[in-house]
Design a protein around this motif. Sequence first.
Motif, PDB file in Angstrom:
ATOM      1  N   LEU A 112       0.821  -1.211   0.000  1.00 32.54           N
ATOM      2  CA  LEU A 112       0.000   0.000   0.000  1.00 32.54           C
ATOM      3  C   LEU A 112       0.855   1.262   0.000  1.00 32.54           C
ATOM      4  O   LEU A 112       0.561   2.218  -0.720  1.00 32.54           O
ATOM      5  CB  LEU A 112      -0.909   0.011   1.225  1.00 32.54           C
ATOM      6  N   ILE A 113       1.920   1.248   0.792  1.00 32.96           N
ATOM      7  CA  ILE A 113       2.778   2.440   0.825  1.00 32.96           C
ATOM      8  C   ILE A 113       3.402   2.649  -0.554  1.00 32.96           C
ATOM      9  O   ILE A 113       3.400   3.746  -1.104  1.00 32.96           O
ATOM     10  CB  ILE A 113       3.863   2.318   1.919  1.00 32.96           C
ATOM     11  N   LYS A 114       3.867   1.544  -1.133  1.00 37.34           N
ATOM     12  CA  LYS A 114       4.449   1.661  -2.476  1.00 37.34           C
ATOM     13  C   LYS A 114       3.374   2.112  -3.480  1.00 37.34           C
ATOM     14  O   LYS A 114       3.590   3.017  -4.264  1.00 37.34           O
ATOM     15  CB  LYS A 114       5.040   0.314  -2.906  1.00 37.34           C
ATOM     16  N   GLY A 115       2.204   1.442  -3.379  1.00 38.11           N
ATOM     17  CA  GLY A 115       1.119   1.737  -4.322  1.00 38.11           C
ATOM     18  C   GLY A 115       0.702   3.198  -4.270  1.00 38.11           C
ATOM     19  O   GLY A 115       0.619   3.866  -5.301  1.00 38.11           O
TER      20      GLY A 115
ATOM     21  N   ARG B  61      12.648  10.208  -1.790  1.00 39.33           N
ATOM     22  CA  ARG B  61      13.282   9.145  -2.568  1.00 39.33           C
ATOM     23  C   ARG B  61      13.792   7.962  -1.724  1.00 39.33           C
ATOM     24  O   ARG B  61      13.465   6.816  -2.031  1.00 39.33           O
ATOM     25  CB  ARG B  61      14.383   9.726  -3.456  1.00 39.33           C
ATOM     26  N   PRO B  62      14.557   8.229  -0.647  1.00 39.66           N
ATOM     27  CA  PRO B  62      15.081   7.075   0.108  1.00 39.66           C
ATOM     28  C   PRO B  62      13.979   6.208   0.727  1.00 39.66           C
ATOM     29  O   PRO B  62      14.036   4.980   0.659  1.00 39.66           O
ATOM     30  CB  PRO B  62      15.922   7.722   1.216  1.00 39.66           C
ATOM     31  N   VAL B  63      12.958   6.852   1.298  1.00 40.75           N
ATOM     32  CA  VAL B  63      11.856   6.085   1.911  1.00 40.75           C
ATOM     33  C   VAL B  63      11.154   5.255   0.846  1.00 40.75           C
ATOM     34  O   VAL B  63      10.846   4.080   1.034  1.00 40.75           O
ATOM     35  CB  VAL B  63      10.815   7.036   2.554  1.00 40.75           C
ATOM     36  N   LYS B  64      10.908   5.864  -0.281  1.00 41.14           N
ATOM     37  CA  LYS B  64      10.190   5.180  -1.357  1.00 41.14           C
ATOM     38  C   LYS B  64      11.013   3.996  -1.877  1.00 41.14           C
ATOM     39  O   LYS B  64      10.482   2.907  -2.089  1.00 41.14           O
ATOM     40  CB  LYS B  64       9.917   6.180  -2.478  1.00 41.14           C
TER      41      LYS B  64
END
Length: 423
Positions: A61-64, A185-188
Amino acid sequence: MKNLALHWKIIIGMGLGVIIGGLASLVPWGSDFVSNWIKPFGTIFINSLKLIAMPLILASLIKGVSDLKDISKLSTIGGRTITIYLCTTVLAVLIGLVLVNTISPGNSIKESTRNELMSAYESDAAEKQTAAAKQQESGPLQALVDIVPSNIFDATTNNRNMLQVIFFALFFGIGIILIPEEKSRPVKAFFDSFNSVILKLIDIIMLASPYGVFALLAALVVESPSLDLFKALGAYSLTLVFGLALMILIYIIIVKVFTGISPKYFMNGIAPAQLLAFSTSSSAATLPVTMERVEKHLGVDKEVSSFVLPIGATINMDGTSLYQAVAAVFIAQAFGLGLSIEVQLGIIITATLASIGAAAVPGAGMVMLVIVLGQAGIPEAGLALIFAVDRPLDMCRTITNVTGDAAVSMLVAKSVGKLKKEY
Ligand code: ASP
């Protein structure tokens, strides 16, 4: 054997499980043998699926959501998902009501059978009633309050809290969208790669699925109640299974009409998830496989599936809502109670809400049925009537639940141009 499609391997596993379970029931030490030496492998298999469900929801979900890049896209997909989910659930309740009123399976229950079932399953039914009472004690907005966790680490420690974790993941994903790209960017990148690892783990677990379902089914057969009970409740069970199958047919037609995908392609794509839903009786445990099948075999883009499916596994249970309608009216019929149109209209609302509120685990639909019965003024003790056959019917309704989620993900994907068109 190596090249056999996964669903065939699972079917062979299930068949052998039923045969071994059946043979074991014939010898005096057979049941113990299966419970001690075969069942644990089934439990390990289910546990490994459940183990992956929570990290999968978080990661996907976070990625989505963060892939969506802007909030308006999220609200479009979200709005369509919820609307279609609600429509299919109400349709399922209506189908259940029409079938149970037309076939009237409860009228054929003899009084002696009714009394026998009531006394045999009284205490089991009482347990479900207590569980339901706990859920009901709270105020009208409690369900809403429950969606927001006060501690995310706490929420992730219980698979029943999926809605809370979904809320956190959506919220977190929105946060990622709203900060500048160089900061996010890093979290993603972390969640993207976390997601890939989880998907690999699912692949590995699926290699064991034929053995897992073998163990689950063998254990189920040695533990299942006598065939006589099935006969007594045959008309009820058949009405329900017919309704559940009808619902799947409707999904197939909807998918064909709106996406052009052939029934064969759709069913082949989703079959392993359906078989697993049947073996585990849990939409949540099946979720990792449903996602994999829908993305890799039915062409739904991750952007849509990672959002639509975790939510669907938790709130969209068309099989469960159909079951609640059939079971409630069946119990009323068995007690000789006539239900007015108003009461049946009330069932449409309560069964829809109760299926949304039901956890995606075995037997959850029955706990929520207590609420439907209570609202309709049907004796809650009537739960004892249907207890004996609930597990196999739970297995069947979970197939419909999972198929419904997959079908809706395809419709949503098609509507936003995220369905691959190579059919
Ligand atoms: N076992 C079902 C599911 O996980 C819920 C139910 O009991 O109806 O989808």
